[in-house]
Write a protein that holds these residues in place. Structure first.
Motif, short mmCIF file in Angstrom:
data_model
loop_
_atom_site.label_atom_id
_atom_site.label_comp_id
_atom_site.label_asym_id
_atom_site.label_seq_id
_atom_site.Cartn_x
_atom_site.Cartn_y
_atom_site.Cartn_z
N VAL A 292 0.87 -1.26 -0.29
CA VAL A 292 0.15 0.19 0.16
C VAL A 292 0.79 1.28 -0.04
O VAL A 292 2.07 1.32 0.65
CB VAL A 292 -1.16 -0.10 1.16
CG1 VAL A 292 -0.39 0.14 2.52
CG2 VAL A 292 -1.92 1.12 1.33
N SER A 293 0.49 2.21 -0.77
CA SER A 293 1.20 3.43 -0.82
C SER A 293 0.24 4.27 0.32
O SER A 293 -0.65 4.83 -0.10
CB SER A 293 1.02 4.38 -2.16
OG SER A 293 1.47 5.65 -1.93
N ARG A 294 0.92 4.72 1.37
CA ARG A 294 0.09 5.51 2.38
C ARG A 294 -0.02 6.88 1.95
O ARG A 294 -1.17 7.48 2.21
CB ARG A 294 1.08 5.54 3.73
CG ARG A 294 1.04 4.26 4.35
CD ARG A 294 1.72 4.36 5.70
NE ARG A 294 2.32 3.08 6.26
CZ ARG A 294 2.90 2.99 7.38
NH1 ARG A 294 2.92 4.04 8.21
NH2 ARG A 294 3.39 1.76 7.65
N ARG A 295 0.89 7.46 1.14
CA ARG A 295 0.61 8.94 0.58
C ARG A 295 -0.50 8.86 -0.26
O ARG A 295 -1.53 9.64 -0.14
CB ARG A 295 1.93 9.17 0.12
CG ARG A 295 1.83 10.81 -0.34
CD ARG A 295 3.11 11.25 -0.89
NE ARG A 295 3.88 10.35 -2.03
CZ ARG A 295 3.69 10.71 -3.23
NH1 ARG A 295 3.07 11.77 -3.39
NH2 ARG A 295 4.15 9.90 -4.12
N LEU A 296 -0.61 7.85 -1.30
CA LEU A 296 -1.86 7.85 -2.39
C LEU A 296 -2.91 7.15 -1.89
O LEU A 296 -4.09 7.22 -2.35
CB LEU A 296 -1.16 7.44 -3.50
CG LEU A 296 -0.17 8.35 -4.09
CD1 LEU A 296 0.55 7.77 -5.36
CD2 LEU A 296 -0.49 9.75 -4.32
N GLY A 297 -2.82 6.06 -0.88
CA GLY A 297 -3.60 5.33 -0.29
C GLY A 297 -4.17 4.15 -1.66
O GLY A 297 -5.04 3.52 -1.56
N THR A 298 -3.29 3.85 -2.66
CA THR A 298 -3.25 2.84 -3.52
C THR A 298 -2.81 1.62 -2.96
O THR A 298 -1.69 1.36 -2.43
CB THR A 298 -2.70 3.24 -4.88
OG1 THR A 298 -3.27 4.46 -5.17
CG2 THR A 298 -2.86 2.04 -6.01
N VAL A 299 -3.64 0.62 -2.92
CA VAL A 299 -3.24 -0.94 -2.77
C VAL A 299 -3.07 -1.68 -3.79
O VAL A 299 -3.92 -1.66 -4.84
CB VAL A 299 -4.40 -1.41 -1.71
CG1 VAL A 299 -4.04 -2.97 -1.28
CG2 VAL A 299 -4.62 -0.71 -0.44
N VAL A 300 -2.15 -2.26 -3.85
CA VAL A 300 -1.68 -3.26 -4.96
C VAL A 300 -1.69 -4.84 -4.40
O VAL A 300 -0.92 -4.92 -3.33
CB VAL A 300 -0.36 -3.23 -5.62
CG1 VAL A 300 -0.08 -4.26 -6.80
CG2 VAL A 300 -0.40 -1.62 -6.18
N ILE A 301 -2.50 -5.71 -4.85
CA ILE A 301 -2.63 -7.20 -4.62
C ILE A 301 -2.33 -7.91 -5.65
O ILE A 301 -3.01 -8.01 -6.71
CB ILE A 301 -3.73 -7.71 -3.89
CG1 ILE A 301 -4.05 -6.53 -2.68
CG2 ILE A 301 -3.84 -9.11 -3.40
CD1 ILE A 301 -5.33 -6.87 -2.05
N GLY A 302 -1.26 -8.76 -5.84
CA GLY A 302 -0.95 -9.81 -6.69
C GLY A 302 -0.89 -11.04 -6.17
O GLY A 302 -0.70 -11.63 -5.06
N GLY A 303 -1.08 -12.24 -7.07
CA GLY A 303 -1.02 -13.38 -6.75
C GLY A 303 -1.71 -14.49 -7.80
O GLY A 303 -1.79 -14.13 -9.06
N LEU A 304 -2.27 -15.49 -7.42
CA LEU A 304 -2.61 -16.75 -8.36
C LEU A 304 -4.21 -16.91 -8.11
O LEU A 304 -4.59 -16.75 -6.77
CB LEU A 304 -1.95 -17.95 -8.23
CG LEU A 304 -0.36 -17.63 -8.06
CD1 LEU A 304 0.47 -18.98 -7.94
CD2 LEU A 304 0.11 -17.38 -9.77
N TYR A 305 -5.03 -17.10 -8.81
CA TYR A 305 -6.27 -17.67 -8.70
C TYR A 305 -6.66 -18.77 -9.89
O TYR A 305 -5.77 -18.85 -10.66
CB TYR A 305 -7.31 -16.68 -8.52
CG TYR A 305 -7.21 -15.62 -9.66
CD1 TYR A 305 -6.98 -15.51 -10.87
CD2 TYR A 305 -8.13 -14.44 -9.31
CE1 TYR A 305 -7.12 -14.66 -11.94
CE2 TYR A 305 -8.09 -13.20 -10.37
CZ TYR A 305 -7.65 -13.50 -11.58
OH TYR A 305 -7.70 -12.44 -12.52
N THR A 306 -7.57 -19.57 -9.37
CA THR A 306 -7.92 -20.53 -10.34
C THR A 306 -9.46 -20.29 -10.66
O THR A 306 -10.29 -20.27 -9.56
CB THR A 306 -7.56 -21.96 -9.78
OG1 THR A 306 -6.37 -22.26 -9.87
CG2 THR A 306 -8.04 -22.96 -10.83
N PHE A 307 -9.92 -20.43 -12.01
CA PHE A 307 -11.21 -20.23 -12.30
C PHE A 307 -11.74 -21.79 -12.51
O PHE A 307 -10.93 -22.54 -13.21
CB PHE A 307 -11.44 -19.67 -13.55
CG PHE A 307 -11.17 -17.92 -13.03
CD1 PHE A 307 -12.19 -17.07 -12.63
CD2 PHE A 307 -10.11 -17.49 -13.82
CE1 PHE A 307 -12.00 -15.69 -12.42
CE2 PHE A 307 -9.68 -16.08 -13.40
CZ PHE A 307 -10.66 -15.47 -12.82
#
Length: 151
Positions: A96-111
């Motif tokens: 998370v960027s505290r200054r901008l409040g943008t959160v980035v989440i990366g990972g894996l998923y299976t459909f």
């Protein structure tokens, strides 16, 4: 205005200025789980409501970059048009960027996708960005691609 009303206003202002990285990560993580659950409902409007108006989507099963609501709708109408679909997520990294409040989440998923009675799995990797816009957490970016290795 009563004293109680002034106290409430000060509390709300204090909450905004003291927003922590943990709070941002928690809210974004909740939205990611909501997204996965909502995909399973196959409700296109409900899925689209989780995206910011100017969100960018690089979808799993298409080579086209979608940067408008109409384009995102077109993709999800096709993607969710199956007998059944579900999404299981394994989050690997977040920041998370505290200054901008943008959160980035990366990972894996299976459909898991069911078509004509046959179920197949589509393992993929993802990167979402989230921001609080007008008091509501929304997806501002979403990149997904099929995994090239077994997940």
């Amino acid at each position: 205005m009563s004293f109680e009303d002034n106290t409430l206003i000060a509390f709300r202002l204090q909450d905004r200025t003291e927003r922590t990285a943990a709070y941002c990560l928690t809210e974004a993580s909740k939205l990611l789980l909501t997204w996965a659950e909502t995909v399973g409902t196959r409700n296109v409007d409900a899925v689209l409501s989780l995206y910011a108006r100017d969100a960018i989507l690089v979808p799993t099963l298409s080579d086209d970059v979608r940067d408008g609501e109409h384009d995102r709708r077109h993709y999800f109408e096709s993607f969710l048009d199956n007998d059944g679909i579900s999404c299981g997520i394994t989050v690997q990294k977040s920041r998370v960027s505290r200054r901008l409040g943008t959160v980035v989440i990366g990972g894996l998923y299976t459909f898991q996708i069911t078509r004509d009675g046959a179920t197949s799995e589509v393992p993929a990797r993802f990167l979402f960005t989230f921001e609080e816009i007008e008091g509501r957490w929304l997806i501002t970016g979403h990149h997904s691609s099929k995994a090239v290795e077994d997940v």
